[in-house]
Design a protein around this motif. Structure first.
Motif, short mmCIF file in Angstrom:
data_model
loop_
_atom_site.label_atom_id
_atom_site.label_comp_id
_atom_site.label_asym_id
_atom_site.label_seq_id
_atom_site.Cartn_x
_atom_site.Cartn_y
_atom_site.Cartn_z
N GLY A 1 0.80 -1.21 0.00
CA GLY A 1 0.00 0.00 0.00
C GLY A 1 0.84 1.27 0.00
N ARG A 2 1.87 1.30 0.84
CA ARG A 2 2.67 2.51 0.93
C ARG A 2 3.51 2.71 -0.33
N CYS A 3 4.10 1.63 -0.86
CA CYS A 3 4.89 1.76 -2.09
C CYS A 3 4.01 2.25 -3.23
N ALA A 4 2.81 1.69 -3.34
CA ALA A 4 1.91 2.11 -4.41
C ALA A 4 1.52 3.57 -4.25
N MET A 5 1.23 3.98 -3.03
CA MET A 5 0.84 5.37 -2.79
C MET A 5 1.99 6.33 -3.07
N GLN A 6 3.16 6.05 -2.52
CA GLN A 6 4.29 6.97 -2.65
C GLN A 6 4.84 7.00 -4.08
N LEU A 7 4.72 5.88 -4.79
CA LEU A 7 5.22 5.82 -6.16
C LEU A 7 4.13 6.09 -7.19
N GLN A 8 2.92 6.43 -6.70
CA GLN A 8 1.78 6.74 -7.57
C GLN A 8 1.54 5.60 -8.57
N ALA A 9 1.54 4.39 -8.02
CA ALA A 9 1.45 3.19 -8.85
C ALA A 9 0.22 2.37 -8.51
N THR A 10 -0.14 1.46 -9.39
CA THR A 10 -1.25 0.53 -9.16
C THR A 10 -0.74 -0.66 -8.35
N PRO A 11 -1.36 -0.97 -7.19
CA PRO A 11 -0.92 -2.13 -6.42
C PRO A 11 -1.48 -3.42 -7.00
N VAL A 12 -0.66 -4.46 -7.03
CA VAL A 12 -1.09 -5.78 -7.50
C VAL A 12 -0.79 -6.78 -6.39
N ARG A 13 -1.82 -7.26 -5.74
CA ARG A 13 -1.68 -8.15 -4.59
C ARG A 13 -1.69 -9.60 -5.04
N LEU A 14 -0.78 -10.39 -4.48
CA LEU A 14 -0.78 -11.85 -4.68
C LEU A 14 -1.45 -12.45 -3.45
N HIS A 15 -2.77 -12.54 -3.50
CA HIS A 15 -3.54 -12.99 -2.34
C HIS A 15 -3.53 -14.52 -2.31
N ALA A 16 -2.43 -15.07 -1.79
CA ALA A 16 -2.23 -16.51 -1.83
C ALA A 16 -1.30 -16.92 -0.68
N PRO A 17 -1.31 -18.20 -0.33
CA PRO A 17 -0.36 -18.68 0.67
C PRO A 17 1.05 -18.74 0.09
N LEU A 18 2.04 -18.76 0.95
CA LEU A 18 3.42 -18.92 0.46
C LEU A 18 3.68 -20.37 0.06
N SER B 1 -7.39 -16.63 -12.98
CA SER B 1 -7.36 -15.42 -13.79
C SER B 1 -6.82 -14.21 -13.03
N VAL B 2 -7.07 -14.14 -11.73
CA VAL B 2 -6.62 -13.00 -10.93
C VAL B 2 -5.21 -13.24 -10.39
N LEU B 3 -5.01 -14.36 -9.72
CA LEU B 3 -3.70 -14.64 -9.13
C LEU B 3 -2.66 -14.89 -10.21
N GLY B 4 -3.06 -15.54 -11.30
CA GLY B 4 -2.12 -15.77 -12.40
C GLY B 4 -1.63 -14.47 -13.00
N ARG B 5 -2.50 -13.46 -13.03
CA ARG B 5 -2.11 -12.14 -13.54
C ARG B 5 -1.05 -11.52 -12.64
N ALA B 6 -1.23 -11.64 -11.33
CA ALA B 6 -0.25 -11.09 -10.39
C ALA B 6 1.10 -11.79 -10.56
N ILE B 7 1.08 -13.10 -10.68
CA ILE B 7 2.33 -13.86 -10.85
C ILE B 7 3.01 -13.47 -12.16
N ALA B 8 2.22 -13.29 -13.22
CA ALA B 8 2.79 -12.90 -14.51
C ALA B 8 3.43 -11.53 -14.44
N PHE B 9 2.77 -10.57 -13.77
CA PHE B 9 3.36 -9.25 -13.58
C PHE B 9 4.68 -9.36 -12.81
N GLY B 10 4.68 -10.22 -11.79
CA GLY B 10 5.89 -10.37 -10.98
C GLY B 10 7.04 -10.94 -11.76
#
Length: 331
Positions: free
Chosen positions: A170-187, A201-210
């Protein structure tokens, strides 16, 4: 009309070279100004300056102010860069003590690196941990800007453990004026679940961005009970023993590696929900932020395995790394 200097080796040639060097280094004149003043062409002015250096007529000395000698280590930074093929090394005099305040100097230096390297179109990826929390805390508005910030490793666990991932994202996205992409998954999950999560479709998108992030920042963890993975009950002593038996010396994003930086291929690797080490190696700007004696072996393995192109660390770790740069026997 500009004339050329007399043939090399004459007193007049030496005098012109000295005069050009004096104008350039001491008076701050441009090559065009030197050419006009000495009555030579601009290319000749450049050659005169270069000749003065080549013939030992100019000696350039770089001196660190006395009050900064304990905090500025540019010579060791250059050695580290050469020894491990790094793009940049930042070495600080402050030794982290494991506390949040102890990480502040490293975090501030890392923010400086990010400020210089992040571009508006970039994706910044991060693994969760105390180092990236500290970086997020030190970020200031308008220090840099990027398109998105993405979480590189899952963080969910059945225990009530505060990873700091929400704060960091949240803070990185706010300070860098960026869109946050959360990987809402277990480690860690069973292998079938990991495959399903990557196909979601949602988590795969986050992993692809990463996996395709332009810049990644992370710390490293040792293979011991003195790590966030053990404290958060992501790992137990049995898994740690297995990892040690396989030769693991450290981890990034929950993925473990050997002393030479190669991947540990045990059962845990198939159960890990995070960007793989190969993706980290491919990233053009990976920023490793780490220091303190407990992290030395993990940092060394990461550097040997090409898992970091930029290192932010302390002077004791830097010296330890240089002592062991040649082979694996001393690691």
């Amino acid at each position: 009309m500009a004339t050329e200097p007399s043939r090399p080796g004459t007193a007049d040639d030496v005098r012109l070279a000295l005069r050009a060097a004096q104008l350039y280094h001491l008076e701050g004149a441009t090559q065009a100004e030197i050419a006009a003043k000495l009555g030579v062409s601009r290319p000749t002015a450049g050659r005169l300056i270069a000749r003065a250096r080549a013939q030992g007529l100019v000696r350039i000395e770089i001196s660190v102010p006395d009050d900064l000698r304990s905090s500025v280590h540019t010579d060791i930074e250059s050695e580290i860069e050469a020894a491990f093929g790094l793009t940049e090394a930042v070495v600080l005099g402050d030794i982290p003590d494991g506390s949040p305040s102890g990480l502040q100097p490293l975090a501030r230096a890392a923010v400086g690196v990010l400020t210089r390297r992040l571009q508006p179109t970039h994706t910044l990826g991060f693994t969760w941990g105390p180092e990236t929390i500290a970086v997020a805390h030190e970020l200031r508005t308008k220090s840099a800007h990027c398109a998105r910030v993405v979480q590189l490793d899952g963080s969910m666990t059945s225990f009530d453990y505060q990873t700091g991932v929400d704060y960091t994202l949240g803070r990185c996205a706010m300070q860098l004026q960026a869109t946050p992409v959360r990987l809402h998954a277990p480690l860690y999950a069973d292998p079938a679940t990991v495959i399903a999560l990557e196909q979601d479709s949602v988590l795969g998108r986050a992993i692809a961005f990463g996996r395709t992030a332009d810049v990644m920042m992370f710390g490293v963890g040792p293979v011991s009970t003195a790590t966030t993975l053990f404290e958060g009950s992501y790992l137990d002593t049995a898994i740690l023993d297995e990892l040690r038996g396989l030769g693991a010396v450290g981890e990034i994003g929950g993925r473990f590696f050997h002393a030479d930086g190669s991947d540990i291929a045990g059962s845990l690797a198939q159960r890990t929900v995070s960007v793989g080490l190969d993706a980290i190696r491919r990233c053009p700007a990976t920023v490793l932020i780490s220091g303190g004696p407990v992290k030395h072996e993990a940092v060394l393995g990461a550097l040997r395995g090409g898992l970091a192109k930029i290192l932010v660390t302390d002077i004791e770790c830097a010296r330890w790394l240089l002592e062991r740069k040649e082979g694996l026997s001393d690691a």
